[in-house]
Design a protein around this motif. Structure first.
Motif, mmCIF file in Angstrom:
data_model
loop_
_atom_site.group_PDB
_atom_site.id
_atom_site.type_symbol
_atom_site.label_atom_id
_atom_site.label_comp_id
_atom_site.label_asym_id
_atom_site.label_seq_id
_atom_site.Cartn_x
_atom_site.Cartn_y
_atom_site.Cartn_z
ATOM 1 N N TRP A 177 25.117 80.698 105.352
ATOM 2 C CA TRP A 177 24.021 81.299 105.509
ATOM 3 C C TRP A 177 24.378 82.802 104.147
ATOM 4 O O TRP A 177 25.529 82.886 104.027
ATOM 5 N N THR A 178 23.246 83.193 104.271
ATOM 6 C CA THR A 178 23.324 84.076 103.212
ATOM 7 C C THR A 178 21.824 84.950 103.825
ATOM 8 O O THR A 178 20.635 84.741 104.040
ATOM 9 N N LEU A 179 22.426 85.484 103.399
ATOM 10 C CA LEU A 179 21.097 87.046 103.777
ATOM 11 C C LEU A 179 20.735 88.515 103.308
ATOM 12 O O LEU A 179 21.058 89.077 102.131
ATOM 13 N N ARG A 180 19.332 88.067 102.695
ATOM 14 C CA ARG A 180 18.567 88.835 100.782
ATOM 15 C C ARG A 180 17.919 89.837 101.895
ATOM 16 O O ARG A 180 17.568 89.893 102.657
ATOM 17 N N ALA A 181 18.329 91.342 101.904
ATOM 18 C CA ALA A 181 17.648 92.306 101.523
ATOM 19 C C ALA A 181 16.369 92.592 100.700
ATOM 20 O O ALA A 181 15.913 92.558 100.129
ATOM 21 N N VAL A 182 15.217 93.318 102.045
ATOM 22 C CA VAL A 182 13.996 93.040 101.505
ATOM 23 C C VAL A 182 13.471 94.062 101.935
ATOM 24 O O VAL A 182 13.420 94.809 103.116
ATOM 25 N N HIS A 183 13.139 95.218 100.688
ATOM 26 C CA HIS A 183 12.670 96.691 101.066
ATOM 27 C C HIS A 183 11.287 97.225 101.321
ATOM 28 O O HIS A 183 10.476 96.700 101.064
ATOM 29 N N THR A 184 11.225 97.626 102.931
ATOM 30 C CA THR A 184 9.346 97.466 103.270
ATOM 31 C C THR A 184 9.294 98.652 104.099
ATOM 32 O O THR A 184 9.590 99.038 105.404
ATOM 33 N N PRO A 185 9.824 99.760 103.191
ATOM 34 C CA PRO A 185 9.738 101.849 103.632
ATOM 35 C C PRO A 185 7.926 101.264 104.450
ATOM 36 O O PRO A 185 6.962 100.817 104.305
ATOM 37 N N GLY A 186 7.727 102.289 105.466
ATOM 38 C CA GLY A 186 6.246 102.305 106.490
ATOM 39 C C GLY A 186 7.060 102.651 106.963
ATOM 40 O O GLY A 186 6.456 104.526 107.561
ATOM 41 N N HIS A 187 7.240 101.805 108.147
ATOM 42 C CA HIS A 187 7.772 102.716 109.556
ATOM 43 C C HIS A 187 8.712 103.498 109.558
ATOM 44 O O HIS A 187 9.034 104.910 109.823
ATOM 45 N N THR A 188 9.892 103.045 108.339
ATOM 46 C CA THR A 188 10.523 104.193 107.957
ATOM 47 C C THR A 188 10.611 103.789 106.692
ATOM 48 O O THR A 188 10.326 103.318 106.299
ATOM 49 N N ASN B 140 13.543 104.084 104.454
ATOM 50 C CA ASN B 140 15.593 103.251 104.767
ATOM 51 C C ASN B 140 14.625 101.591 105.190
ATOM 52 O O ASN B 140 15.333 100.917 105.197
ATOM 53 N N HIS B 141 13.461 101.459 105.865
ATOM 54 C CA HIS B 141 13.699 100.608 105.921
ATOM 55 C C HIS B 141 13.351 98.871 105.189
ATOM 56 O O HIS B 141 13.649 98.749 104.401
ATOM 57 N N LEU B 142 14.808 98.398 106.065
ATOM 58 C CA LEU B 142 14.409 97.031 105.135
ATOM 59 C C LEU B 142 14.524 95.549 106.025
ATOM 60 O O LEU B 142 14.874 96.194 107.429
ATOM 61 N N CYS B 143 13.975 94.354 105.591
ATOM 62 C CA CYS B 143 14.175 93.143 106.615
ATOM 63 C C CYS B 143 14.994 92.221 105.680
ATOM 64 O O CYS B 143 15.760 92.533 104.583
ATOM 65 N N PHE B 144 15.820 91.299 106.728
ATOM 66 C CA PHE B 144 16.901 90.770 105.668
ATOM 67 C C PHE B 144 16.263 88.605 105.832
ATOM 68 O O PHE B 144 16.001 88.299 106.484
ATOM 69 N N ALA C 56 13.704 82.175 107.167
ATOM 70 C CA ALA C 56 13.611 83.431 108.206
ATOM 71 C C ALA C 56 13.938 84.365 107.867
ATOM 72 O O ALA C 56 14.385 84.506 106.919
ATOM 73 N N LEU C 57 12.770 85.304 108.500
ATOM 74 C CA LEU C 57 13.230 86.428 108.016
ATOM 75 C C LEU C 57 13.143 87.385 109.131
ATOM 76 O O LEU C 57 11.913 87.835 110.265
ATOM 77 N N PHE C 58 14.149 88.791 109.524
ATOM 78 C CA PHE C 58 14.834 89.242 110.730
ATOM 79 C C PHE C 58 13.827 90.803 110.573
ATOM 80 O O PHE C 58 13.711 91.783 109.036
ATOM 81 N N THR C 59 12.987 90.715 110.817
ATOM 82 C CA THR C 59 11.671 91.813 110.250
ATOM 83 C C THR C 59 12.360 93.133 111.404
ATOM 84 O O THR C 59 11.248 94.723 110.602
ATOM 85 N N GLY C 60 12.526 93.699 111.750
ATOM 86 C CA GLY C 60 13.048 95.045 112.476
ATOM 87 C C GLY C 60 11.802 95.432 112.963
ATOM 88 O O GLY C 60 11.549 94.497 113.971
ATOM 89 N N ASP C 61 11.569 96.255 113.007
ATOM 90 C CA ASP C 61 10.330 97.184 112.801
ATOM 91 C C ASP C 61 9.332 97.252 112.786
ATOM 92 O O ASP C 61 8.003 97.486 113.014
ATOM 93 N N HIS C 62 9.312 96.534 110.918
ATOM 94 C CA HIS C 62 8.346 96.548 109.835
ATOM 95 C C HIS C 62 6.877 95.127 110.544
ATOM 96 O O HIS C 62 6.182 95.806 110.526
#
Length: 288
Positions: free
Chosen positions: A138-149, A151-155, A162-168
């Motif tokens: 497995w490889t998880l790459r950070a995608v910077h997604t500011p807005g909700h906070t 410092n928010h990242l997706c992976f 698949a994209l793990f989107t947190g609260d974005h």
């Protein structure tokens, strides 16, 4: 949105695809839906995404789900208190480093529409946009997604799309954007960036998987732009305070939700002011 009927799979391990399992935390609320979802990525060694709230029951459920396997990384999308506090005790239990978003604590006297920030969060490594963590298969790459906070990242899980989107992007509601740290302009820019990607599925921290991600994101952008046009139309009619905008814009919506709506309108106004579309005179806003 109303919560679905119980029982919910709180504390259970749900296998979503060969590399992805999910454990639901026992912190259901109007802002977390049925609870925060922690994801386990991998088979022989694991990444744990959004370890969740400081709750002994959830920590015990995660230890059971890990089942003695090596944990390569505990990864955090952002530092609201329903996402990152369990990272530290899980790191102590497994010996894994905490990696992901940068630390962030913002205090405000405005009404909170989401969880407060986690003051205890202390990552061993902060991931920049495009940096990756990898394990066996497995490889998880950070995608910077500011807005909700900010410092928010997706992976992004490169092996499965698949994209793990947190609260974005969530599977049950639009994301809350609350100034001073939440920024509507950044949020919309981040949504546009996600729409350009080719992710197969989104796994949000709250709500079910998003099987048509680009379609959902397009709708979310359209919804925000429609709200912006509504604000501009109302302010062309007459200058108004936020308290006068909300009852018109959210007519028919439960008045208990109006404080949350006020923060969303405020975030829109700040973004529109920055672009020169509106201006304010004290507490009153008008078109420029």
């Amino acid at each position: 949105m109303a919560l679905p009927p119980q029982p919910w799979p709180t504390g259970d391990v749900e296998q979503l695809e060969p590399l992805v399992a999910r454990v639901l935390a026992p912190n259901a609320s109007p802002f977390t839906y049925t609870g925060t979802q922690t994801y386990l990525v991998g088979t022989t060694d694991l990444a744990v995404i959004d370890a969740g709230p400081a709750d002994d029951r959830h920590l015990a459920a995660l230890i059971r789900a890990i089942a003695g396997r090596e944990v390569t990384a505990i990864m955090c999308t952002h530092t609201h208190r329903d996402h990152s506090p369990a990272a530290a005790p899980l790191a102590e239990a497994t010996g894994a480093p905490v990696v992901g978003c940068a630390p962030l604590v913002i205090e405000t006297d405005q009404p909170r529409l989401d969880a407060a920030f986690d003051r205890s969060y202390a990552p061993d490594r902060v991931l920049e946009d495009g940096e990756a963590m990898a394990g066996r298969g497995w490889t998880l790459r950070a995608v910077h997604t500011p807005g909700h906070t900010s410092n928010h990242l997706c992976f992004a899980l490169e092996e499965s799309g698949a994209l793990f989107t947190g609260d974005h992007v969530m599977g049950w509601s639009t994301s809350v954007v609350v100034p001073p740290d939440g920024d509507m302009g950044d949020y919309l820019s981040s949504l546009s960036a996600l729409q350009e990607r080719q992710d197969r599925v989104y796994y949000p921290a709250h709500g079910g998987p998003v099987e048509k991600p680009r379609q959902l994101v397009r709708g979310m952008i359209g919804h925000r732009r429609a709200r912006e046009r509504q604000i501009e139309k109302l302010l062309r009619e007459e200058a108004r305070a936020i308290e006068a905008l909300v009852p018109v814009m959210y007519k028919g919506v439960d008045e208990r939700l109006w404080p949350a709506a006020s923060m969303s309108v405020y975030a829109h106004l700040l973004d529109m002011e920055r672009r020169g579309t509106v201006a304010r005179l004290g507490d009153v806003w008008t078109t420029s």
